[in-house]
Design an enzyme around this catalytic site. Structure first.
Site, PDB file in Angstrom:
ATOM      1  N   ARG A 122       3.299   6.711 -20.526  1.00 31.55           N
ATOM      2  CA  ARG A 122       1.837   6.861 -20.346  1.00 31.55           C
ATOM      3  C   ARG A 122       1.157   5.562 -19.923  1.00 31.55           C
ATOM      4  NH1 ARG A 122       3.186   9.745 -24.689  1.00 31.55           N
ATOM      5  NH2 ARG A 122       3.135  11.990 -24.395  1.00 31.55           N
ATOM      6  N   LYS A 144      -5.774   1.613  -7.433  1.00 27.93           N
ATOM      7  CA  LYS A 144      -5.389   2.989  -7.107  1.00 27.93           C
ATOM      8  C   LYS A 144      -3.890   3.031  -6.820  1.00 27.93           C
ATOM      9  CE  LYS A 144      -8.292   4.205  -3.749  1.00 27.93           C
ATOM     10  NZ  LYS A 144      -8.838   5.163  -2.782  1.00 27.93           N
ATOM     11  N   GLU A 186      -8.120  -3.806   8.832  1.00 29.09           N
ATOM     12  CA  GLU A 186      -8.840  -3.698   7.551  1.00 29.09           C
ATOM     13  C   GLU A 186      -9.636  -4.977   7.274  1.00 29.09           C
ATOM     14  OE1 GLU A 186      -9.191  -1.053   5.753  1.00 29.09           O
ATOM     15  OE2 GLU A 186      -7.482   0.249   6.191  1.00 29.09           O
ATOM     16  N   LYS A 228     -13.182  -6.836  -1.159  1.00 29.34           N
ATOM     17  CA  LYS A 228     -12.699  -5.673  -1.915  1.00 29.34           C
ATOM     18  C   LYS A 228     -12.990  -5.868  -3.399  1.00 29.34           C
ATOM     19  CE  LYS A 228      -9.535  -1.976  -2.315  1.00 29.34           C
ATOM     20  NZ  LYS A 228      -8.378  -1.240  -1.897  1.00 29.34           N
ATOM     21  N   GLU A 238     -14.085   4.712  -8.114  1.00 23.33           N
ATOM     22  CA  GLU A 238     -14.442   5.367  -6.857  1.00 23.33           C
ATOM     23  C   GLU A 238     -15.447   6.500  -7.079  1.00 23.33           C
ATOM     24  OE1 GLU A 238     -11.133   6.948  -4.574  1.00 23.33           O
ATOM     25  OE2 GLU A 238     -11.767   5.755  -2.868  1.00 23.33           O
ATOM     26  N   ARG A 242     -17.944   2.525  -3.731  1.00 23.78           N
ATOM     27  CA  ARG A 242     -16.685   2.129  -3.092  1.00 23.78           C
ATOM     28  C   ARG A 242     -16.478   2.820  -1.748  1.00 23.78           C
ATOM     29  NH1 ARG A 242     -11.518   1.136  -7.023  1.00 23.78           N
ATOM     30  NH2 ARG A 242      -9.864   1.186  -5.502  1.00 23.78           N
ATOM     31  N   ASN A 246     -14.548   2.929   3.212  1.00 19.35           N
ATOM     32  CA  ASN A 246     -14.085   3.985   4.104  1.00 19.35           C
ATOM     33  C   ASN A 246     -14.616   3.794   5.535  1.00 19.35           C
ATOM     34  OD1 ASN A 246     -12.325   6.139   3.730  1.00 19.35           O
ATOM     35  ND2 ASN A 246     -13.980   7.642   3.931  1.00 19.35           N
ATOM     36  N   HIS A 249     -12.803   5.012   8.616  1.00 22.27           N
ATOM     37  CA  HIS A 249     -11.664   5.803   8.170  1.00 22.27           C
ATOM     38  C   HIS A 249     -11.798   7.308   8.413  1.00 22.27           C
ATOM     39  CE1 HIS A 249     -10.316   2.060   6.559  1.00 22.27           C
ATOM     40  NE2 HIS A 249      -9.261   2.599   5.979  1.00 22.27           N
ATOM     41  N   HIS A 253      -8.503   8.905   9.782  1.00 25.55           N
ATOM     42  CA  HIS A 253      -7.681   9.911   9.101  1.00 25.55           C
ATOM     43  C   HIS A 253      -7.404  11.096  10.025  1.00 25.55           C
ATOM     44  CE1 HIS A 253      -9.130   8.218   5.007  1.00 25.55           C
ATOM     45  NE2 HIS A 253      -7.990   7.674   5.375  1.00 25.55           N
ATOM     46  N   HIS A 265      -1.615   2.955  10.492  1.00 22.31           N
ATOM     47  CA  HIS A 265      -2.931   3.144   9.885  1.00 22.31           C
ATOM     48  C   HIS A 265      -3.946   2.168  10.511  1.00 22.31           C
ATOM     49  CE1 HIS A 265      -5.843   4.093   6.789  1.00 22.31           C
ATOM     50  NE2 HIS A 265      -5.917   2.831   6.433  1.00 22.31           N
TER      51      HIS A 265
HETATM   52  N1  LIG Z   1      -3.739   2.191  -3.234  1.00 29.88           N
HETATM   53  C1  LIG Z   1      -4.645   1.956  -2.314  1.00 29.88           C
HETATM   54  O1  LIG Z   1      -5.814   1.682  -2.613  1.00 29.88           O
HETATM   55  C2  LIG Z   1      -4.242   1.982  -0.878  1.00 29.88           C
HETATM   56  C3  LIG Z   1      -5.117   1.481   0.091  1.00 29.88           C
HETATM   57  C4  LIG Z   1      -4.693   1.468   1.407  1.00 29.88           C
HETATM   58  C5  LIG Z   1      -3.453   1.957   1.750  1.00 29.88           C
HETATM   59  N2  LIG Z   1      -2.637   2.447   0.783  1.00 29.88           N
HETATM   60  C6  LIG Z   1      -1.301   2.935   1.112  1.00 29.88           C
HETATM   61  O2  LIG Z   1      -0.549   1.880   1.686  1.00 29.88           O
HETATM   62  C7  LIG Z   1       0.443   2.430   2.543  1.00 29.88           C
HETATM   63  C8  LIG Z   1       0.455   1.662   3.843  1.00 29.88           C
HETATM   64  O3  LIG Z   1       0.830   0.342   3.573  1.00 29.88           O
HETATM   65  P1  LIG Z   1       1.534  -0.548   4.714  1.00 29.88           P
HETATM   66  O4  LIG Z   1       0.711  -0.543   5.925  1.00 29.88           O
HETATM   67  O5  LIG Z   1       1.879  -1.826   4.058  1.00 29.88           O
HETATM   68  O6  LIG Z   1       2.792   0.314   5.101  1.00 29.88           O
HETATM   69  P2  LIG Z   1       4.276   0.402   4.469  1.00 29.88           P
HETATM   70  O7  LIG Z   1       4.269   0.126   3.023  1.00 29.88           O
HETATM   71  O8  LIG Z   1       4.798   1.697   4.919  1.00 29.88           O
HETATM   72  O9  LIG Z   1       5.019  -0.778   5.206  1.00 29.88           O
HETATM   73  C9  LIG Z   1       5.187  -0.714   6.612  1.00 29.88           C
HETATM   74  C10 LIG Z   1       6.586  -1.184   6.990  1.00 29.88           C
HETATM   75  O10 LIG Z   1       6.642  -2.602   6.899  1.00 29.88           O
HETATM   76  C11 LIG Z   1       7.759  -2.978   6.094  1.00 29.88           C
HETATM   77  N3  LIG Z   1       7.441  -4.262   5.498  1.00 29.88           N
HETATM   78  C12 LIG Z   1       6.482  -4.542   4.587  1.00 29.88           C
HETATM   79  N4  LIG Z   1       6.447  -5.858   4.349  1.00 29.88           N
HETATM   80  C13 LIG Z   1       7.412  -6.420   5.112  1.00 29.88           C
HETATM   81  C14 LIG Z   1       7.843  -7.743   5.316  1.00 29.88           C
HETATM   82  N5  LIG Z   1       7.255  -8.774   4.708  1.00 29.88           N
HETATM   83  N6  LIG Z   1       8.877  -7.960   6.159  1.00 29.88           N
HETATM   84  C15 LIG Z   1       9.469  -6.927   6.825  1.00 29.88           C
HETATM   85  N7  LIG Z   1       9.072  -5.654   6.700  1.00 29.88           N
HETATM   86  C16 LIG Z   1       8.054  -5.400   5.854  1.00 29.88           C
HETATM   87  C17 LIG Z   1       7.907  -1.851   5.137  1.00 29.88           C
HETATM   88  O11 LIG Z   1       9.178  -1.870   4.518  1.00 29.88           O
HETATM   89  C18 LIG Z   1       7.662  -0.663   6.061  1.00 29.88           C
HETATM   90  O12 LIG Z   1       8.819  -0.387   6.803  1.00 29.88           O
HETATM   91  C19 LIG Z   1       0.103   3.892   2.710  1.00 29.88           C
HETATM   92  O13 LIG Z   1       0.986   4.653   1.919  1.00 29.88           O
HETATM   93  C20 LIG Z   1      -1.299   4.009   2.163  1.00 29.88           C
HETATM   94  O14 LIG Z   1      -1.574   5.276   1.613  1.00 29.88           O
HETATM   95  C21 LIG Z   1      -2.998   2.449  -0.511  1.00 29.88           C
END
Ligand SMILES: NC(=O)c1ccc[n+]([C@@H]2O[C@H](COP(=O)([O-])OP(=O)(O)OC[C@H]3O[C@@H](n4cnc5c(N)ncnc54)[C@H](O)[C@@H]3O)[C@@H](O)[C@H]2O)c1
Length: 362
Positions: A122, A144, A186, A228, A238, A242, A246, A249, A253, A265
């Site tokens: 938990r 999040k 971003e 942020k 949220e 917050r 967006n 976005h 999306h 993204h």
């Molecule tokens: N929790 C939140 O508030 C929040 C906010 C925005 C996005 N997200 C989430 O984040 C994700 C997107 O994150 P992302 O853009 O980092 O994509 P990702 O985590 O899919 O990473 C993209 C690619 O880059 C690679 N990678 C990452 N760091 C690396 C490094 N230093 N060297 C080599 N390769 C590397 C990863 O292994 C992957 O193949 C989505 O799932 C999205 O929903 C969450």
């Protein structure tokens, strides 16, 4: 060159404040965040295996037994099945309430790690070690966590802030340049909604900001994290304010959906920012110069600013089911001026289409 000491940005608003540490070669900052734990699970995907070994080494040096857990890369890791495998691994290693989960990787890996930590017993402590730019300025900051399910992306999750975030810029050295630049979308968003100094800095040297070893990117990361931090502190769960995060976005999306999530993204967000600026301008809310500045800054970074001209009907349909729409009314974050975001609920259809045709369609 002498070592520059790390910057610490405190994130308030949750049950316990935590810090985002920004700098290079930060693994020495990990032990205090895991103090009292006997074991640490190090969740990571294959591209981060080497860096995760360094994280494990830092934990072992601090007397914490490291348990590396390999997970599938990117979105393939954000599933219930993968979370269940992680729970099994924690159980097999005898993880207790005082042990800790460390998520190493892009936003997908830190979202998964945070969710596993939120649900094991938990809720146990976790530390985010984001290694993508998007992870550092966005995904790992704000508490999040989440998974994807058949019903959609990020529909299952928990608010579970980490004990700390290590934004180690040296981890970016191995990130493909295209992903680094995508993450800058971003950062640009933060510039337009809250901190125009970000835009000034990009305009002064767009090439310099994509260098993970340089001072310009570091300053941008710090500034974006501060933006942020302020927004999250005002609205940790949220409930309302917050929503400004967006910005750009709503269309982004829709593009991601139309592309079957085969688009980065950040690229979708870049186009979405141009659209949101065009919409505000079409509605007489935003001046032309600020709207045009969106295109100029994003282009200077090499980010896309246009999309297929014939895609409007599909995009409009996809926006209808945007999970942030309320009761069928589309809500757009728009600017009433630089760094003056507000929400426009239900803009006229004619303006929605005109903004697309005039500003985004190619
Ligand atoms: N929790 C939140 O508030 C929040 C906010 C925005 C996005 N997200 C989430 O984040 C994700 C997107 O994150 P992302 O853009 O980092 O994509 P990702 O985590 O899919 O990473 C993209 C690619 O880059 C690679 N990678 C990452 N760091 C690396 C490094 N230093 N060297 C080599 N390769 C590397 C990863 O292994 C992957 O193949 C989505 O799932 C999205 O929903 C969450």
């Amino acid at each position: 060159m002498g070592q520059v000491s790390p910057t610490r940005v405190t994130i308030e608003g949750g049950p316990v404040p935590y810090q985002v540490v920004v700098g290079r070669d930060l693994l020495g900052s990990l032990p205090p965040l895991v103090a009292g734990a006997q074991r640490a699970a190090v969740l990571h995907a294959p591209p981060l295996a080497r860096y995760a070994r360094r994280v494990a080494g830092a934990l072992e040096t601090a007397g914490v037994a490291a348990h590396p857990i390999g997970v599938p890369d990117a979105e393939a890791g954000k599933t219930v099945e993968v979370a269940a495998r992680c729970w099994d691994a924690l159980g097999a290693a005898g993880f207790t309430r005082t042990d800790v989960v460390v998520g190493v990787g892009g936003g997908a890996a830190t979202d998964l790690a945070g969710f596993v930590a939120a649900t094991w017993l938990r809720g146990v402590r976790w530390v985010a070690v984001p290694t993508s730019l998007l992870g550092m300025v966005d995904a790992a900051v704000g508490g999040k966590t989440g998974l994807n399910t058949a019903a959609g992306k990020n529909l299952v999750g928990a608010f579970h802030p980490p004990a700390g975030v290590l934004a180690d810029l040296s981890a970016l050295d191995s990130l493909p340049r295209v992903d680094l630049v995508a993450g800058l979308a971003e950062v640009v968003k933060c510039g337009f909604i809250a901190d125009p100094a970000i835009l000034d800095q990009i305009e002064a040297g767009p090439a310099a900001v994509a260098d993970p070893a340089g001072p310009a990117l570091r300053e941008l990361v710090e500034r974006a994290v501060r933006v942020k931090a302020r927004v999250v502190a005002a609205d940790p769960r949220e409930a309302g304010p917050r929503e400004v995060l967006n910005y750009g976005h709503t269309l982004a999306h829709a593009i991601e959906q139309v592309e079957g999530y085969g688009v980065r993204h950040g690229h979708a967000v870049a186009i979405g920012l141009v659209y949101a600026a065009g919409l505000a301008r079409a509605g007489g809310r935003l001046d032309r110069a600020t709207a045009d500045r969106h295109v100029a800054v994003l282009r200077a970074l090499g980010l896309p600013t246009s999309y297929r001209g014939d895609a409007w009907p599909e995009l409009r349909r996809a926006m209808r089911v945007d999970k942030k729409a309320r009761g069928g009314t589309l809500r757009f974050v728009v600017l009433d001026g630089l760094a003056r975001p507000s929400v426009w609920a239900g803009p006229p259809e004619e303006l929605l289409e005109r903004a697309y045709t005039q500003e985004v369609a190619r």
